[in-house]
Design a protein around this motif. Sequence first.
Motif, PDB file in Angstrom:
ATOM      1  N   GLN A  57      48.739  61.182  47.748  1.00 40.13           N
ATOM      2  CA  GLN A  57      48.644  62.422  48.507  1.00 40.13           C
ATOM      3  C   GLN A  57      47.345  63.159  48.200  1.00 40.13           C
ATOM      4  O   GLN A  57      46.718  63.729  49.099  1.00 40.13           O
ATOM      5  N   LEU A  58      46.925  63.126  46.940  1.00 39.64           N
ATOM      6  CA  LEU A  58      45.652  63.740  46.572  1.00 39.64           C
ATOM      7  C   LEU A  58      44.494  63.052  47.291  1.00 39.64           C
ATOM      8  O   LEU A  58      43.583  63.721  47.815  1.00 39.64           O
ATOM      9  N   ALA A  59      44.546  61.723  47.350  1.00 37.05           N
ATOM     10  CA  ALA A  59      43.488  60.978  48.040  1.00 37.05           C
ATOM     11  C   ALA A  59      43.484  61.276  49.530  1.00 37.05           C
ATOM     12  O   ALA A  59      42.420  61.462  50.143  1.00 37.05           O
ATOM     13  N   ASN A  60      44.660  61.351  50.132  1.00 33.60           N
ATOM     14  CA  ASN A  60      44.741  61.608  51.572  1.00 33.60           C
ATOM     15  C   ASN A  60      44.148  62.969  51.927  1.00 33.60           C
ATOM     16  O   ASN A  60      43.414  63.097  52.922  1.00 33.60           O
ATOM     17  N   ARG A  61      44.468  63.978  51.141  1.00 34.04           N
ATOM     18  CA  ARG A  61      43.919  65.314  51.413  1.00 34.04           C
ATOM     19  C   ARG A  61      42.406  65.333  51.191  1.00 34.04           C
ATOM     20  O   ARG A  61      41.660  65.924  51.970  1.00 34.04           O
ATOM     21  N   ARG A  62      41.975  64.708  50.118  1.00 34.07           N
ATOM     22  CA  ARG A  62      40.546  64.677  49.805  1.00 34.07           C
ATOM     23  C   ARG A  62      39.745  63.976  50.911  1.00 34.07           C
ATOM     24  O   ARG A  62      38.710  64.484  51.363  1.00 34.07           O
ATOM     25  N   HIS A 111      40.591  63.464  54.056  1.00 36.20           N
ATOM     26  CA  HIS A 111      40.597  64.233  55.308  1.00 36.20           C
ATOM     27  C   HIS A 111      39.624  65.406  55.214  1.00 36.20           C
ATOM     28  O   HIS A 111      38.888  65.690  56.176  1.00 36.20           O
ATOM     29  N   ASP A 112      39.587  66.094  54.071  1.00 35.45           N
ATOM     30  CA  ASP A 112      38.636  67.198  53.899  1.00 35.45           C
ATOM     31  C   ASP A 112      37.197  66.696  54.014  1.00 35.45           C
ATOM     32  O   ASP A 112      36.328  67.393  54.545  1.00 35.45           O
ATOM     33  N   ARG A 113      36.942  65.504  53.512  1.00 39.47           N
ATOM     34  CA  ARG A 113      35.609  64.921  53.643  1.00 39.47           C
ATOM     35  C   ARG A 113      35.262  64.689  55.112  1.00 39.47           C
ATOM     36  O   ARG A 113      34.134  64.943  55.549  1.00 39.47           O
ATOM     37  N   TRP A 114      36.244  64.223  55.872  1.00 39.61           N
ATOM     38  CA  TRP A 114      36.018  64.029  57.304  1.00 39.61           C
ATOM     39  C   TRP A 114      35.723  65.366  57.988  1.00 39.61           C
ATOM     40  O   TRP A 114      34.830  65.453  58.841  1.00 39.61           O
ATOM     41  N   VAL A 115      36.475  66.395  57.644  1.00 40.11           N
ATOM     42  CA  VAL A 115      36.245  67.720  58.232  1.00 40.11           C
ATOM     43  C   VAL A 115      34.823  68.178  57.926  1.00 40.11           C
ATOM     44  O   VAL A 115      34.121  68.720  58.795  1.00 40.11           O
ATOM     45  N   GLY A 116      34.369  67.973  56.703  1.00 42.30           N
ATOM     46  CA  GLY A 116      33.011  68.360  56.345  1.00 42.30           C
ATOM     47  C   GLY A 116      31.960  67.583  57.121  1.00 42.30           C
ATOM     48  O   GLY A 116      30.956  68.155  57.579  1.00 42.30           O
ATOM     49  N   PHE A 117      32.175  66.287  57.293  1.00 41.97           N
ATOM     50  CA  PHE A 117      31.225  65.476  58.059  1.00 41.97           C
ATOM     51  C   PHE A 117      31.172  65.923  59.519  1.00 41.97           C
ATOM     52  O   PHE A 117      30.094  66.003  60.124  1.00 41.97           O
ATOM     53  N   ASP A 118      32.348  66.198  60.099  1.00 40.98           N
ATOM     54  CA  ASP A 118      32.371  66.640  61.503  1.00 40.98           C
ATOM     55  C   ASP A 118      31.698  67.994  61.660  1.00 40.98           C
ATOM     56  O   ASP A 118      31.023  68.249  62.669  1.00 40.98           O
ATOM     57  N   ALA A 119      31.876  68.888  60.673  1.00 38.68           N
ATOM     58  CA  ALA A 119      31.233  70.200  60.752  1.00 38.68           C
ATOM     59  C   ALA A 119      29.711  70.070  60.688  1.00 38.68           C
ATOM     60  O   ALA A 119      28.989  70.865  61.292  1.00 38.68           O
ATOM     61  N   ARG A 120      29.222  69.077  59.984  1.00 36.06           N
ATOM     62  CA  ARG A 120      27.776  68.846  59.883  1.00 36.06           C
ATOM     63  C   ARG A 120      27.255  67.959  61.007  1.00 36.06           C
ATOM     64  O   ARG A 120      26.085  67.590  61.010  1.00 36.06           O
ATOM     65  N   LEU A 154      39.013  48.191  54.865  1.00 35.92           N
ATOM     66  CA  LEU A 154      38.746  49.558  54.421  1.00 35.92           C
ATOM     67  C   LEU A 154      38.074  50.382  55.511  1.00 35.92           C
ATOM     68  O   LEU A 154      38.374  51.574  55.677  1.00 35.92           O
ATOM     69  N   ILE A 155      37.159  49.761  56.264  1.00 31.39           N
ATOM     70  CA  ILE A 155      36.489  50.472  57.358  1.00 31.39           C
ATOM     71  C   ILE A 155      37.511  50.921  58.396  1.00 31.39           C
ATOM     72  O   ILE A 155      37.482  52.065  58.886  1.00 31.39           O
ATOM     73  N   GLU A 156      38.446  50.049  58.736  1.00 32.35           N
ATOM     74  CA  GLU A 156      39.469  50.417  59.721  1.00 32.35           C
ATOM     75  C   GLU A 156      40.416  51.472  59.171  1.00 32.35           C
ATOM     76  O   GLU A 156      40.827  52.393  59.879  1.00 32.35           O
ATOM     77  N   ALA A 157      40.776  51.347  57.895  1.00 36.99           N
ATOM     78  CA  ALA A 157      41.697  52.323  57.302  1.00 36.99           C
ATOM     79  C   ALA A 157      41.061  53.699  57.211  1.00 36.99           C
ATOM     80  O   ALA A 157      41.753  54.722  57.326  1.00 36.99           O
ATOM     81  N   ALA A 158      39.747  53.747  57.019  1.00 34.92           N
ATOM     82  CA  ALA A 158      39.070  55.039  56.866  1.00 34.92           C
ATOM     83  C   ALA A 158      39.180  55.897  58.118  1.00 34.92           C
ATOM     84  O   ALA A 158      39.215  57.131  58.027  1.00 34.92           O
ATOM     85  N   TRP A 159      39.226  55.272  59.298  1.00 34.67           N
ATOM     86  CA  TRP A 159      39.338  56.054  60.537  1.00 34.67           C
ATOM     87  C   TRP A 159      40.639  56.858  60.596  1.00 34.67           C
ATOM     88  O   TRP A 159      40.705  57.901  61.258  1.00 34.67           O
ATOM     89  N   HIS A 160      41.676  56.385  59.926  1.00 31.56           N
ATOM     90  CA  HIS A 160      42.970  57.071  59.971  1.00 31.56           C
ATOM     91  C   HIS A 160      42.934  58.419  59.258  1.00 31.56           C
ATOM     92  O   HIS A 160      43.857  59.231  59.435  1.00 31.56           O
ATOM     93  N   HIS A 161      41.920  58.666  58.447  1.00 33.55           N
ATOM     94  CA  HIS A 161      41.853  59.929  57.710  1.00 33.55           C
ATOM     95  C   HIS A 161      41.157  61.029  58.504  1.00 33.55           C
ATOM     96  O   HIS A 161      41.074  62.163  58.023  1.00 33.55           O
ATOM     97  N   ARG A 162      40.681  60.723  59.687  1.00 39.15           N
ATOM     98  CA  ARG A 162      39.982  61.743  60.477  1.00 39.15           C
ATOM     99  C   ARG A 162      40.939  62.734  61.145  1.00 39.15           C
ATOM    100  O   ARG A 162      40.679  63.947  61.114  1.00 39.15           O
ATOM    101  N   PRO A 163      42.052  62.295  61.748  1.00 38.25           N
ATOM    102  CA  PRO A 163      42.962  63.268  62.386  1.00 38.25           C
ATOM    103  C   PRO A 163      43.605  64.193  61.353  1.00 38.25           C
ATOM    104  O   PRO A 163      43.538  63.956  60.143  1.00 38.25           O
ATOM    105  N   ARG A 164      44.227  65.233  61.855  1.00 38.58           N
ATOM    106  CA  ARG A 164      44.900  66.192  60.990  1.00 38.58           C
ATOM    107  C   ARG A 164      45.931  65.497  60.112  1.00 38.58           C
ATOM    108  O   ARG A 164      46.625  64.576  60.547  1.00 38.58           O
ATOM    109  N   TYR A 165      46.025  65.944  58.872  1.00 40.25           N
ATOM    110  CA  TYR A 165      46.898  65.288  57.902  1.00 40.25           C
ATOM    111  C   TYR A 165      48.342  65.710  58.130  1.00 40.25           C
ATOM    112  O   TYR A 165      48.770  66.782  57.698  1.00 40.25           O
ATOM    113  N   ARG A 166      49.085  64.860  58.814  1.00 32.38           N
ATOM    114  CA  ARG A 166      50.514  65.071  59.052  1.00 32.38           C
ATOM    115  C   ARG A 166      51.239  63.779  58.704  1.00 32.38           C
ATOM    116  O   ARG A 166      51.302  62.849  59.525  1.00 32.38           O
TER     117      ARG A 166
END
Length: 365
Positions: free
Chosen positions: A322-327, A329-338, A289-301
């Motif tokens: 698809q709902l999980a993937n978008r969610r 990735h948005d969480r990653w965007v929020g973490f990076d912004a903070r 799961l830790i390794e899979a989580a890194w894949h959600h950081r790049p832009r969702y394509r």
Amino acid sequence: MTARPSPHFRISIGLDVHARSVVACGLDGHTGELFERRLTPDHNEILHWIRSLPDPVAVTYEAGPTGFGLARSLTAADIECLVAAPSKLQRPPGDLIKNDTRDAQHLARLLHLGQIVDVVVPSIAQEGARDLVRAREDCRRDLMSARHRISKLLLRQGVVYYDGHAWTKVHDTWLRAQHFEMPGLQLAYESAYDAMLAALDRRNRLDVAIAAMAAGSEYTPVTVRLGCLRGVSTLTAFGLAVEIGDWHRLTGRSIGSYLGLVPTEHSSGASRSQGSITKTGNGHARRLLIEAAWHHRPRYRPGANLQHRWDKASPAARARGQLANRRLHDRWVGFDARRKRPAVANTAIARELAGWCWSLAVLDP
């Protein structure tokens, strides 16, 4: 893992199981009498001694390297057997004398009090699939170590590869071209390179076997649904499916704790202090799961591989994935912004990803 209610049996039996011996202790809940015996690991001998005690009885022993064969044998003989989770066994801080007899007595008393937290005994098929997945994990570590030995041996000689990514076909051609004048050094290099090739071949053969089992086994439906998530390839999905087994015994809130992805806590009175994650439970599933989580950081394509996995799943699973993937990735965007530390942010993403995996695993086909 579940805690058992108050006992409904008369004799509570604790077994301290080793490879060459078994120390047994039976506690009579009515009279307080102790029945102690040193046995061999032979299941028939253990069963014969248990049947010599007054009914009804229940048995417990710690999960460990001796496996689940004894639990299956006792269950087949209609004897209740709990395999205790070692990390959940309560022992008084002042109890500083430990031996086999006292361990068996301690297990018997905990069973009598209903304080045994038991682990789920996997089926023989599930245990075989789990062994296959863990063999692949061991091979991955061996391959990583072999590659490190090669790169560090070359580095000590001042030889560094600059022409792209390492461990590609081009890099392999470059490795084969390396030669050293000193016979000892050349032999060491050839030995390290041969070890790397052997580990790579083992890994590839295990990958083929896992892919075949994932495509045609009882775990195929769960594997297909988990594959709707980014970063959860067939190998990862099948690994999670066999490591967790029965997803229905967990919930979306408890699976993070089960996998050790929740923070440690030390609170007293009005103060509350949290630390790093507990890292309890299944370490292999947690790493996946830790390794899979890194894949959600790049832009969702969604790429071709992900869309191919979507084609195998039901519309409901695709929509939830698809709902999980978008969610996530948005969480990653929020973490990076903070400006959250990436390692800490990724752990939080992995914890939520575990919940999404559970949601897909228990989804009706």
